[in-house]
Design an enzyme around this catalytic site. Structure first.
Site, PDB file in Angstrom:
ATOM      1  N   LYS A   1      68.455  63.082  27.621  1.00 24.27           N
ATOM      2  CA  LYS A   1      68.126  63.445  28.785  1.00 24.27           C
ATOM      3  C   LYS A   1      67.606  64.885  28.806  1.00 24.27           C
ATOM      4  CE  LYS A   1      70.783  60.078  31.364  1.00 24.27           C
ATOM      5  NZ  LYS A   1      72.422  59.726  31.914  1.00 24.27           N
TER       6      LYS A   1
ATOM      7  N   LYS B   1      66.132  44.965  24.680  1.00 25.04           N
ATOM      8  CA  LYS B   1      67.201  44.253  25.798  1.00 25.04           C
ATOM      9  C   LYS B   1      66.520  44.608  27.066  1.00 25.04           C
ATOM     10  CE  LYS B   1      70.470  47.737  26.737  1.00 25.04           C
ATOM     11  NZ  LYS B   1      71.957  47.995  26.853  1.00 25.04           N
TER      12      LYS B   1
ATOM     13  N   LYS C   1      66.309  48.718  33.086  1.00 19.65           N
ATOM     14  CA  LYS C   1      65.436  49.384  34.159  1.00 19.65           C
ATOM     15  C   LYS C   1      64.498  49.966  33.639  1.00 19.65           C
ATOM     16  CE  LYS C   1      69.290  50.817  36.363  1.00 19.65           C
ATOM     17  NZ  LYS C   1      70.411  50.886  37.031  1.00 19.65           N
TER      18      LYS C   1
END
Ligand code: TRP
Length: 357
Positions: free
Chosen positions: A115, A222, A225
């Protein structure tokens, strides 16, 4: 005497709607264990703050996920369902626990590095490269690109969620296992520093069997979001049909019993989750003898997914409209979760020497 039920806890960040991956990977399993464990499921809205969401959006997301939890079968009479920010004890314990957490170990956490690199616009270093430049960048970052301290202490907050409820079983995805490992380390460290046997060490909840992997519709990987390849529980049938019909495939098998490429295998995985064994066999046979038409497969898949999601979508609508019910659920959840949190915090303060005169 009946044995005390083990305490299970899991949270989800409120950053969007729930998709089929959340449903099969987590929610459906949570629903199944509600009778056998002391279950606690919460919406991690404080964790969502680490990415500085729009306030209106954050609130709307909390409400959505709450309704989606309930519509999927989480039962407030069986499980404690609550919102993280309704438990002020979590914020206080976060401060206390941080005193026993090293900034180095937080900076080395994989999720933090990923991040933080994103914030700074950096690529991951090649194998063997040192992270020194990365660390310098973090310290020297200008105020626009700053990596916020909440992101760094994300694992502390998650450890607090778990330890404040003294949960021992924590169902998490693979990407969260490192955070769980840190939670165990913090628990051990606290216990040994103060010479107490206070925090239990939580482990991942083992549901048995192979983990359910729910692929996306974009041909690889997979459902997620951030991948933009999701089927949401709130998708209307016509939206869902469109998404499935647009799913990536290939030009089709040319020879009998050809190996299957990932995009097609993914559609079969979704079919296996949502359809009957007969239907799956029908299409597998058709693939094997090259008579398959992907259009037919997709039509069938779309209808089978709709059969799963449509009742949930309708319940979501009903629940969202019933503000009183939602308020009651979170109030009751907060009351139960706070009772245990307050006990843990009071004892923790005592242990650390923060005592009343
Ligand atoms: N970090 C988790 C995630 O992103 C969410 C979470 C927050 C959580 N606190 C937790 C999960 C405590 C389990 C237990 O998926």
């Amino acid at each position: 005497m009946t044995k005390q039920k083990e305490i299970v806890l899991s949270g989800i960040r409120s950053t969007g709607n729930l998709h089929l991956g959340n449903y099969y990977g987590a929610l459906r399993k949570f629903v199944a264990i509600q009778d056998d464990y002391d279950c606690n499921f919460f919406i991690a809205d404080l964790h969502a703050l680490t990415t500085n969401p729009d306030p209106e959006q954050l609130h709307a997301n909390v409400k959505n996920i709450l309704a989606e939890y309930l519509a999927s079968g989480l039962d407030p009479e069986k499980s404690t369902i609550f919102i993280q920010s309704d438990i002020p004890e979590i914020a206080e314990m976060y401060l206390l626990l941080n005193m026993h957490v090293g900034i180095g170990e937080l900076m080395r956490t994989t999720s933090f590095k990923d991040k933080a690199r994103k914030c700074l616009g950096l690529k991951a270093p090649a194998d063997g490269d040192s992270d020194e430049a990365f660390e310098k960048e973090i310290i020297g970052a200008d105020t626009n690109k700053r990596v916020n301290a909440g992101l760094l202490t994300y694992p502390t907050l998650m450890a607090v969620d778990i330890l404040i409820q003294k949960a021992t079983k924590v169902p998490v995805g693979k990407d969260q296992l490192q955070h769980l490992e840190l939670t165990r380390r913090f628990a051990r460290r606290f216990n040994s520093f103060y010479g107490v046997d206070f925090f239990p060490e939580p482990t991942d909840f083992d549901f048995g069997g192979a983990p359910v992997k729910v692929p996306g519709l974009d041909g690889s990987g997979k459902m997620g979001k951030s991948e933009g390849n999701c089927i949401y529980l709130v998708d209307e049938p016509k939206v869902l049909r469109k998404k499935v019909m647009r799913a990536v495939t290939d030009e089709g098998p040319k020879e009998p019993n050809s190996p299957m490429r990932e995009p097609v295998a993914n559609l079969f995985t979704l079919l296996e989750l949502t359809s009957t064994p007969e239907v799956v066999k029908h299409f597998r046979d058709a693939y094997a003898d090259c008579s398959i038409r992907y259009g037919d497969l997709k039509k069938q898949l779309a209808e089978d997914i709709i059969a799963v999601t449509e009742p949930i979508r309708q319940r979501i609508g009903d629940i969202m409209a019933d503000e009183d019910f939602l308020r009651r659920v979170v109030a009751q959840g907060a009351e139960r979760a706070r009772a245990r949190a307050a006990d843990t915090l009071a004892e923790m303060r005592q242990i650390m020497g923060i005592r009343k005169f």
